[in-house]
Design a protein around this motif. Structure first.
Motif, PDB file in Angstrom:
ATOM      1  N   ARG A  45       0.832  -1.213   0.000  1.00 49.51           N
ATOM      2  CA  ARG A  45       0.000   0.000   0.000  1.00 49.51           C
ATOM      3  C   ARG A  45       0.861   1.254   0.000  1.00 49.51           C
ATOM      4  N   GLY A  46       1.964   1.248   0.776  1.00 52.80           N
ATOM      5  CA  GLY A  46       2.865   2.394   0.810  1.00 52.80           C
ATOM      6  C   GLY A  46       3.540   2.629  -0.523  1.00 52.80           C
ATOM      7  N   LEU A  47       3.999   1.562  -1.157  1.00 54.87           N
ATOM      8  CA  LEU A  47       4.641   1.706  -2.471  1.00 54.87           C
ATOM      9  C   LEU A  47       3.639   2.158  -3.533  1.00 54.87           C
ATOM     10  N   ARG A  48       2.414   1.681  -3.434  1.00 50.95           N
ATOM     11  CA  ARG A  48       1.374   2.110  -4.372  1.00 50.95           C
ATOM     12  C   ARG A  48       1.065   3.600  -4.182  1.00 50.95           C
ATOM     13  N   GLU A  49       1.011   4.025  -2.914  1.00 50.62           N
ATOM     14  CA  GLU A  49       0.777   5.441  -2.621  1.00 50.62           C
ATOM     15  C   GLU A  49       1.934   6.299  -3.143  1.00 50.62           C
ATOM     16  N   ALA A  50       3.173   5.820  -2.953  1.00 46.12           N
ATOM     17  CA  ALA A  50       4.344   6.552  -3.451  1.00 46.12           C
ATOM     18  C   ALA A  50       4.329   6.635  -4.968  1.00 46.12           C
ATOM     19  N   LEU A  51       3.952   5.549  -5.618  1.00 48.79           N
ATOM     20  CA  LEU A  51       3.881   5.553  -7.078  1.00 48.79           C
ATOM     21  C   LEU A  51       2.844   6.545  -7.586  1.00 48.79           C
ATOM     22  N   MET A  52       1.691   6.578  -6.931  1.00 49.52           N
ATOM     23  CA  MET A  52       0.651   7.523  -7.357  1.00 49.52           C
ATOM     24  C   MET A  52       1.094   8.967  -7.140  1.00 49.52           C
ATOM     25  N   LEU A  53       1.710   9.261  -5.988  1.00 52.61           N
ATOM     26  CA  LEU A  53       2.222  10.617  -5.746  1.00 52.61           C
ATOM     27  C   LEU A  53       3.277  10.985  -6.782  1.00 52.61           C
ATOM     28  N   PHE A  54       4.167  10.039  -7.083  1.00 50.09           N
ATOM     29  CA  PHE A  54       5.222  10.284  -8.059  1.00 50.09           C
ATOM     30  C   PHE A  54       4.644  10.570  -9.442  1.00 50.09           C
ATOM     31  N   LEU A  55       3.687   9.748  -9.873  1.00 50.89           N
ATOM     32  CA  LEU A  55       3.085   9.938 -11.202  1.00 50.89           C
ATOM     33  C   LEU A  55       2.303  11.250 -11.293  1.00 50.89           C
ATOM     34  N   ILE A  56       1.537  11.568 -10.266  1.00 50.01           N
ATOM     35  CA  ILE A  56       0.777  12.817 -10.277  1.00 50.01           C
ATOM     36  C   ILE A  56       1.714  14.011 -10.301  1.00 50.01           C
ATOM     37  N   ALA A  57       2.760  13.969  -9.477  1.00 52.73           N
ATOM     38  CA  ALA A  57       3.730  15.069  -9.461  1.00 52.73           C
ATOM     39  C   ALA A  57       4.425  15.198 -10.800  1.00 52.73           C
ATOM     40  N   THR A  58       4.797  14.079 -11.417  1.00 53.90           N
ATOM     41  CA  THR A  58       5.489  14.117 -12.703  1.00 53.90           C
ATOM     42  C   THR A  58       4.603  14.706 -13.793  1.00 53.90           C
ATOM     43  N   VAL A  59       3.351  14.311 -13.829  1.00 50.98           N
ATOM     44  CA  VAL A  59       2.435  14.838 -14.851  1.00 50.98           C
ATOM     45  C   VAL A  59       2.218  16.335 -14.659  1.00 50.98           C
ATOM     46  N   LEU A  60       2.007  16.756 -13.420  1.00 50.34           N
ATOM     47  CA  LEU A  60       1.783  18.183 -13.161  1.00 50.34           C
ATOM     48  C   LEU A  60       3.033  19.015 -13.465  1.00 50.34           C
ATOM     49  N   VAL A  61       4.203  18.482 -13.123  1.00 52.62           N
ATOM     50  CA  VAL A  61       5.443  19.201 -13.401  1.00 52.62           C
ATOM     51  C   VAL A  61       5.693  19.269 -14.906  1.00 52.62           C
ATOM     52  N   ALA A  62       5.392  18.199 -15.628  1.00 49.11           N
ATOM     53  CA  ALA A  62       5.566  18.213 -17.084  1.00 49.11           C
ATOM     54  C   ALA A  62       4.653  19.253 -17.728  1.00 49.11           C
ATOM     55  N   ALA A  63       3.432  19.362 -17.244  1.00 49.81           N
ATOM     56  CA  ALA A  63       2.511  20.369 -17.768  1.00 49.81           C
ATOM     57  C   ALA A  63       2.992  21.780 -17.430  1.00 49.81           C
ATOM     58  N   ALA A  64       3.478  21.974 -16.209  1.00 51.23           N
ATOM     59  CA  ALA A  64       3.986  23.294 -15.816  1.00 51.23           C
ATOM     60  C   ALA A  64       5.215  23.668 -16.635  1.00 51.23           C
ATOM     61  N   ALA A  65       6.089  22.699 -16.906  1.00 56.95           N
ATOM     62  CA  ALA A  65       7.268  22.978 -17.733  1.00 56.95           C
ATOM     63  C   ALA A  65       6.867  23.313 -19.160  1.00 56.95           C
ATOM     64  N   ALA A  66       5.831  22.657 -19.673  1.00 56.30           N
ATOM     65  CA  ALA A  66       5.347  22.963 -21.020  1.00 56.30           C
ATOM     66  C   ALA A  66       4.802  24.382 -21.090  1.00 56.30           C
ATOM     67  N   VAL A  67       4.072  24.798 -20.065  1.00 58.53           N
ATOM     68  CA  VAL A  67       3.568  26.175 -20.020  1.00 58.53           C
ATOM     69  C   VAL A  67       4.736  27.151 -19.917  1.00 58.53           C
ATOM     70  N   TRP A  68       5.736  26.811 -19.119  1.00 60.09           N
ATOM     71  CA  TRP A  68       6.919  27.656 -18.965  1.00 60.09           C
ATOM     72  C   TRP A  68       7.632  27.832 -20.293  1.00 60.09           C
ATOM     73  N   VAL A  69       7.766  26.767 -21.070  1.00 53.28           N
ATOM     74  CA  VAL A  69       8.412  26.853 -22.372  1.00 53.28           C
ATOM     75  C   VAL A  69       7.541  27.633 -23.352  1.00 53.28           C
ATOM     76  N   ALA A  70       6.236  27.445 -23.303  1.00 52.05           N
ATOM     77  CA  ALA A  70       5.344  28.164 -24.213  1.00 52.05           C
ATOM     78  C   ALA A  70       5.366  29.665 -23.954  1.00 52.05           C
ATOM     79  N   VAL A  71       5.469  30.052 -22.691  1.00 58.35           N
ATOM     80  CA  VAL A  71       5.453  31.472 -22.341  1.00 58.35           C
ATOM     81  C   VAL A  71       6.811  32.120 -22.569  1.00 58.35           C
ATOM     82  N   ASP A  72       7.868  31.453 -22.137  1.00 59.31           N
ATOM     83  CA  ASP A  72       9.188  32.076 -22.128  1.00 59.31           C
ATOM     84  C   ASP A  72      10.131  31.524 -23.185  1.00 59.31           C
ATOM     85  N   GLY A  73       9.792  30.411 -23.809  1.00 61.45           N
ATOM     86  CA  GLY A  73      10.688  29.795 -24.776  1.00 61.45           C
ATOM     87  C   GLY A  73      11.808  29.048 -24.071  1.00 61.45           C
ATOM     88  N   GLY A  74      12.663  28.423 -24.854  1.00 60.38           N
ATOM     89  CA  GLY A  74      13.797  27.707 -24.274  1.00 60.38           C
ATOM     90  C   GLY A  74      13.663  26.210 -24.467  1.00 60.38           C
TER      91      GLY A  74
END
Length: 108
Positions: A5-34
């Motif tokens: 259960r702990g590893l499953r919870e860690a995996l879900m937190l990791f995946l959610i954080a990764t998806v949100l960070v990837a989306a935020a980085a995409a917005v950052w690149v769209a706004v500022d370039g790079g």
């Protein structure tokens, strides 16, 4: 069973954080370039460090201190609750640290 259960919870937190960070980085690149990869690495390191520093849902607890004090309620306890298995150390080791390591690998 608790370990799974702990590893499953860690995996879900990791995946959610990764998806949100990837989306935020995409917005950052769209706004500022790079370069997307380096921006994704920086964002992953920042979020991993935040998970490492807070280790839990501390930021949401801090945000509720004012309203709880207004209504005369005691501060929330540091106990894991709501069906959560991971403690702050587990979140750091299984979510925050891998995010920071992946971020470092993407930057180099």
């Amino acid at each position: 069973m608790t370990v799974v259960r702990g590893l499953r919870e860690a995996l879900m937190l990791f995946l959610i954080a990764t998806v949100l960070v990837a989306a935020a980085a995409a917005v950052w690149v769209a706004v500022d370039g790079g370069d997307y990869t380096s921006r994704l690495g920086i964002a992953l390191m920042v979020v991993g460090a935040l998970f490492g520093v807070t280790g839990d849902l501390t930021l949401s607890r801090i945000g509720m201190l004012g309203p709880r004090a207004t209504f005369g309620l005691a501060p929330e306890r540091e106990e894991a609750g709501g069906g959560r298995v991971l403690t702050g150390v587990g979140i750091f080791l299984f979510v925050g640290l891998p995010l920071m390591l992946i971020g470092i690998l993407l930057i180099t």
